[in-house]
Enzyme design. Structure first.
Site, PDB file in Angstrom:
ATOM      1  N   CYS A 383       0.829  -1.198   0.000  1.00 39.40           N
ATOM      2  CA  CYS A 383       0.000   0.000   0.000  1.00 39.40           C
ATOM      3  C   CYS A 383       0.873   1.262   0.000  1.00 39.40           C
ATOM      4  O   CYS A 383       1.459   1.580  -1.028  1.00 39.40           O
ATOM      5  CB  CYS A 383      -1.000  -0.048   1.154  1.00 39.40           C
ATOM      6  N   HIS A 509      -3.705  -5.120   0.379  1.00 38.44           N
ATOM      7  CA  HIS A 509      -3.142  -5.639   1.637  1.00 38.44           C
ATOM      8  C   HIS A 509      -3.184  -7.160   1.631  1.00 38.44           C
ATOM      9  O   HIS A 509      -4.123  -7.760   2.187  1.00 38.44           O
ATOM     10  CB  HIS A 509      -3.938  -5.103   2.827  1.00 38.44           C
ATOM     11  N   GLU A 511      -1.594  -9.191   3.329  1.00 38.00           N
ATOM     12  CA  GLU A 511      -1.429  -9.772   4.673  1.00 38.00           C
ATOM     13  C   GLU A 511      -2.767 -10.119   5.328  1.00 38.00           C
ATOM     14  O   GLU A 511      -2.815 -10.909   6.267  1.00 38.00           O
ATOM     15  CB  GLU A 511      -0.626  -8.812   5.569  1.00 38.00           C
TER      16      GLU A 511
HETATM   17  N1  GLN Z   1      -2.083   6.663   2.722  1.00 34.74           N
HETATM   18  C1  GLN Z   1      -2.174   5.917   1.517  1.00 34.74           C
HETATM   19  C2  GLN Z   1      -3.525   6.047   0.851  1.00 34.74           C
HETATM   20  O1  GLN Z   1      -4.473   6.441   1.470  1.00 34.74           O
HETATM   21  C3  GLN Z   1      -1.848   4.452   1.777  1.00 34.74           C
HETATM   22  C4  GLN Z   1      -2.830   3.755   2.653  1.00 34.74           C
HETATM   23  C5  GLN Z   1      -2.307   2.468   3.227  1.00 34.74           C
HETATM   24  O2  GLN Z   1      -1.104   2.219   3.273  1.00 34.74           O
HETATM   25  N2  GLN Z   1      -3.214   1.634   3.726  1.00 34.74           N
HETATM   26  O3  GLN Z   1      -3.657   5.771  -0.322  1.00 34.74           O
END
Ligand code: GLN
Length: 543
Positions: A383, A509, A511
């Site tokens: 992410c 994600h 994970e």
């Molecule tokens: N802050 C980033 C976004 O909103 C990444 C979010 C995250 O790592 N879950 O796109």
């Protein structure tokens, strides 16, 4: 058979592992052939933990259907292999929100709206909701917080009412406490447990089983004493002794007879023997690894283990799959700069850059990524970690000075990561990110395709920003390949550098879907790449 309900409360201290006990019981009942799910009732007033800083409450776990939930739901999924939903996590905030909205609609016209019966009725409605779907034989409800907290009282009152309303054989109550060992006195102490159960009983809830968390074996005398003072059947006081792995706890609970006690309380007398071959083979590999690797987890919430719970668990699963002990070294990204990056991560076999929000520690993440890209160290960005590898590549390979994510630099000349179109009109923060499962199509002959072994995958998301498509051609021409895209929108979900031994960034994600029995494929491949890197550098992998 009526749907059966189990309530799990906790006392004496927090962090005793109520979620693990609930998940272990669920696992055992599932292994006995029952259809089981678990739900968590949290006493705080936030509608969900989505707006909480991870330092406050650990990781925010996201479900397929896009709910932002308590991290215990992650344990439930990892233990059960069953997907959780929005209905599996209720907070005081959600309960009050419903009741207050109903009041405004006029549903209680003429009545004074009160905790009893209106709030408790709404709690009970939600406690029974999943049971009404007909999909489950047993619903286990974990009540967050500790008995005696003012905030959990309405939940306990709701359980009291259910205990009073429902046939005895349809509802069981388990209370988890701590039996501390006093080194100076060389004694296990039961008084805190007695007080905790007293408080539970003052709230009108009677426990059927008491589970005592302990560092030392509970003697038969101690068990009998707790049973007598706490008014539960002899034999219904069991221990949850510190285990080398949380995945050992279902087997420990089976030895203590927890599932049989609950089944017999429910009048269920015929059930198959549980089959733990898969879980046992996972544990055997976990306990007897042949190899080891050192992997850095670069993030900004590293001081709190729970902030990266699912990532750490995924390493446990992927490590066991590779018969490899993964030594995870958490590194505060705020402390990384060009002058110390080599010293901090140069000795690592692989580096994972973590998800996150906001500016703090971002430049450190970028420095770490530059280092691993240039030194052929396996890299896995999740992410925000993926977004930062795009920024790093733009700055240092494409030479776009000042390239950034508009999350931290809205006036960047090269906004290579930008707010998603549908986020531009959003002002409300709660529950408005791109959340939940989306499909992703993998490019043939990419690393991602090799890892997943299939063209369409589904992973979970939680973000507002995305790879800015305007830069795609330039990035690809310079060697950063977009190897996974959303099939409908084209949104870039995965980037990789094909000339690097292992360099992958994912917008989702992964994970969140790893379990001991089905470890997440990117984590498995990443650990393998770390082992290969360690070997190739002449460091010994074998233990
Ligand atoms: N802050 C980033 C976004 O909103 C990444 C979010 C995250 O790592 N879950 O796109």
């Amino acid at each position: 058979m009526n749907t059966k309900y189990v309530f799990v409360t906790g006392g004496v201290a927090s962090s005793l592992g109520k979620g693990i006990i609930a998940a272990s019981l669920a696992k055992l009942l599932q292994a006995r052939g029952l259809r089981v799910t678990i739900q968590k009732f949290d006493p705080y007033i936030n509608i969900d933990p989505g707006t909480l800083n991870p330092y406050e409450h650990g990781e925010c776990y996201v479900t397929d259907d896009g709910a932002e939930t308590d991290l215990d739901l992650g344990h439930y999924e990892r233990f059960l292999g069953v997907h959780m939903t929005k209905a599996n996590n209720v907070t005081t905030g959600k309960v009050y929100f419903t009741v207050i909205n109903k009041e405004r609609e006029g549903a209680y016209l003429g009545k004074t709206v009160q905790i009893i019966p209106h709030i408790t009725d709404e709690i009970k409605r939600r406690m029974l909701l999943l049971g009404k779907t007909g999909q489950f034989d047993v619903i286990i409800t974990e009540v967050g917080g500790t008995v005696g907290d003012m905030e959990s009282q309405p939940f306990l009152e709701a359980i009291r009412q259910l205990q009073w309303e429902m046939p005895e054989e349809d509802l069981a109550s388990i209370h988890l406490t701590l039996v501390p060992y006093l080194r100076a006195a060389k004694e296990l102490k039961t008084k805190p447990t007695q007080h905790s159960v007293q408080m539970l009983q003052q709230a009108g809830v009677h426990p059927d089983v008491i589970v005592c968390r302990t560092e030392k074996e509970l003697t038969p005398e101690i068990r009998r004493k707790v049973a007598l003072f706490c008014n539960v059947k002899p034999g219904h006081v069991i221990q949850s002794i510190d285990a080398p792995s949380i995945y050992q706890v279902p087997m420990n609970m089976e030895k203590e007879g927890l599932d049989e006690m609950i089944l017999s309380h429910f009048g269920i007398n015929h059930y198959p023997e549980p089959d733990f071959t898969k879980l046992q083979s996972f544990l055997d590999k976990l306990y007897h690894p042949k190899y080891q690797v050192d992997i850095a987890l670069v993030g900004k919430y590293v001081e709190l283990q729970d902030a990266y719970k699912s990532i750490l668990e995924s390493f446990v699963h992927a490590g066991a799959a590779n018969e490899c002990k993964v030594n995870v070294h958490t590194i505060q990204s705020e402390h990384i700069d060009a002058s110390n990056v080599e010293e901090k991560i140069g000795g690592m076999d692989a580096v994972l850059v973590a998800p996150g929000f906001g500016e703090r520690g971002l430049e450190g993440k970028i420095q770490a990524i530059k280092y691993v890209r240039e030194h052929n160290i396996p890299f896995f960005g999740i992410c925000l970690g993926m977004q930062m590898c795009v920024v790093e590549f733009a700055r240092n390979v494409l030479g776009l000075k000042g390239a950034a994510s508009t999350e931290v630099d809205p006036s960047s000349p090269y906004p290579v990561i930008d707010l998603m179109e549908d986020q531009k009109s959003t002002t409300i923060k709660g529950g408005t990110m791109r959340l939940g499962a989306y499909n992703c199509k993998l490019a043939p002959e990419s690393l991602a395709y090799k890892i997943y072994g299939t063209e369409i995958i589904s992973e979970r998301h939680r973000h507002r920003y995305e790879f800015n498509g305007d830069y795609l051609e330039r990035m690809e021409a310079a060697g950063l390949r977009a190897s996974g895209r959303n099939p409908e929108t084209g949104l870039v979900e995965i980037v990789e550098i094909p000339t690097h031994p292992f360099f992958i960034g994912v917008q989702f994600h992964p994970e969140l879907k790893s379990t001991p029995e089905i470890p997440q494929p990117v984590f498995v491949a990443f650990v393998k790449a770390a082992m290969a890197n360690r070997n190739s550098r002449g460091r010994v992998c074998e233990l």
